[in-house]
Design a protein around this motif. Sequence first.
Motif, short mmCIF file in Angstrom:
data_model
loop_
_atom_site.label_atom_id
_atom_site.label_comp_id
_atom_site.label_asym_id
_atom_site.label_seq_id
_atom_site.Cartn_x
_atom_site.Cartn_y
_atom_site.Cartn_z
N THR A 1 -7.09 6.01 -7.67
CA THR A 1 -5.70 6.23 -8.28
C THR A 1 -5.40 4.88 -9.16
O THR A 1 -4.30 5.05 -9.94
CB THR A 1 -4.46 6.24 -7.00
N GLY A 2 -5.87 3.75 -8.87
CA GLY A 2 -5.41 2.60 -9.69
C GLY A 2 -4.00 1.96 -9.10
O GLY A 2 -3.47 1.28 -9.95
N ARG A 3 -3.66 2.54 -7.89
CA ARG A 3 -2.53 2.04 -7.50
C ARG A 3 -2.70 0.99 -6.36
O ARG A 3 -3.69 1.44 -5.44
CB ARG A 3 -1.63 3.18 -6.96
N PRO A 4 -1.67 0.20 -5.97
CA PRO A 4 -1.73 -0.69 -4.86
C PRO A 4 -1.15 -0.36 -3.65
O PRO A 4 -1.92 -0.69 -2.55
CB PRO A 4 -1.24 -2.12 -5.39
N ALA A 5 -0.18 0.20 -3.63
CA ALA A 5 0.71 0.22 -2.57
C ALA A 5 -0.10 1.39 -1.27
O ALA A 5 -0.39 2.51 -1.82
CB ALA A 5 2.12 0.60 -2.64
N ALA B 1 6.78 5.84 -6.28
CA ALA B 1 5.91 6.67 -6.07
C ALA B 1 4.78 6.40 -7.11
O ALA B 1 3.36 6.56 -6.55
CB ALA B 1 6.23 8.13 -6.25
N GLY B 2 5.04 5.90 -8.34
CA GLY B 2 3.71 5.53 -8.92
C GLY B 2 3.21 4.39 -8.83
O GLY B 2 2.03 4.09 -9.27
N SER B 3 3.42 3.59 -7.68
CA SER B 3 2.72 2.53 -7.23
C SER B 3 2.12 2.68 -5.93
O SER B 3 1.29 1.92 -5.59
CB SER B 3 3.51 1.32 -6.86
N VAL B 4 2.27 3.92 -5.37
CA VAL B 4 1.45 4.33 -4.14
C VAL B 4 0.33 4.93 -4.21
O VAL B 4 0.20 6.03 -5.00
CB VAL B 4 2.61 5.18 -3.46
N ALA B 5 -1.07 4.17 -3.65
CA ALA B 5 -2.18 4.93 -3.75
C ALA B 5 -2.46 6.03 -2.61
O ALA B 5 -2.74 6.83 -2.67
CB ALA B 5 -3.35 3.91 -3.63
N ALA B 6 -1.80 5.66 -1.28
CA ALA B 6 -2.10 6.51 -0.25
C ALA B 6 -0.94 6.38 0.82
O ALA B 6 -0.23 5.37 1.11
CB ALA B 6 -3.33 6.29 0.38
N VAL B 7 -0.59 7.52 1.52
CA VAL B 7 0.18 7.88 2.66
C VAL B 7 -0.81 7.94 3.73
O VAL B 7 -1.77 8.57 3.68
CB VAL B 7 1.11 9.02 2.60
#
Length: 450
Positions: free
Chosen positions: A148-152, A224-230
Amino acid sequence: MTVVDTRQDRPSSVRRVVTAIPGPRSVELADRRAAALPAGLTSSSAVYAERAADGVLVDVDGNSFIDLGSGIAVTTVGNSAPRVVERAAAQLERFTHTCFLVNGYESYLEVCETLNRLTPGDHQKRSALFNTGAEAVENAVKYARVATGRPAVVVFDHAFHGRSLLTMTMTAKNMPYKNNFGPFAPEVYRVPMAYPYRWPSGPDNAAAEAFEEFRLVVDTQIGAGSVAAVVVEPIQGEGGFIVPAAGFLRQVAEFCAERGILLIADEVQTGIARTGHWFASEHEGIVPDLITTAKGLGGGLPLAAVTGRAEVMDAAHAGGIGGTYSGNPVACEAALGVFETIESEDLLTRARRIGDILQAELADIAAGTNVIGDVRGRGAMIAAEFVTGDALTPNRDAVAEIVRYAQDNGVLTLSAGTFGNVLRFLPPLTIPDELLREGLGVIRDAVARI
């Protein structure tokens, strides 16, 4: 192929207490342990094992215990299951290790192909093997971040995901898992779990209100745009076998799909037939993007896996994922024995049967006391939450007393829960009905004493 266990030293399916608990040999080993091991490395039971099979564990003093914990959901197909032993023993004679990063072997491929087939969803999948549940969860997060290229990462109250730095951070409970072990990993955020029994406005409101709190945190506090995964356990294990309120996980899954967030199902404790389906996600009708498995996967040998969408799993660069022992060939053969045992002996149906017995017996015990506030779970993963007379204050002492009484009378049980007030049941799926009922009879006696 029918596999018959011909070993003469396989213990009989009986409960037998012949010494004080712990016995003299266990006491001797405990003294050696105190001299050789660090104080923080503890065991919940005071007995030392010598042999085990199906639902029975025999200690070094000759006491025979009914095992209602399966080594924390590991020996799901029974301890030393014949197909597991046969395959692992044969592999030990061929070779014990090559490191899959150096030389591949077919059993690794077979385990991954089977997981790709059995996990929910008809999309193209890939699997990678590791050693422990914590490793699997941590690598699932790595896959999600690179894809995703996201960190959170978003996790839930009462969650347990492991003891590594990242998974310890993701775990909710401080003591004993996190206390004094910080600082912790960044970019991990926690949201409420739809815990029906303890939801402030009542169980009927848990799904809707918990989801709204989840949505607000992700959309307004994290972005939400910073969240890779739940990351979520379909049934929370160490947190107390919390079954999320009906519909909650589906709402979370739909929310993630809408915002490009990957949903990771931590099925380390719930997976591999434990709940009456291959995976607990199936009860909720959700298809996670990534699923982690361990515990019951290796039949007692260390093995874990991440299974996920092909495009996600293929996102990691060459050489970025792996480990020296990951997917050890002996453990892979054991896992193939686990799959064969579940399918040939229809242990999915057996898990549901065990669940029916546990639910009925525990509900009957609860009806005769005011210390059990809730009985919950699915399949052979059932728990009772103990409380004081006001019905919500956690009663940790009651659980500790029951565990002690059960052990002294030949039954091994496990506690759980954020407040330590949950008695959980994870019997092997091969335990006979009469042995299960006998063990529950001891639990009934223990509760009556309270």
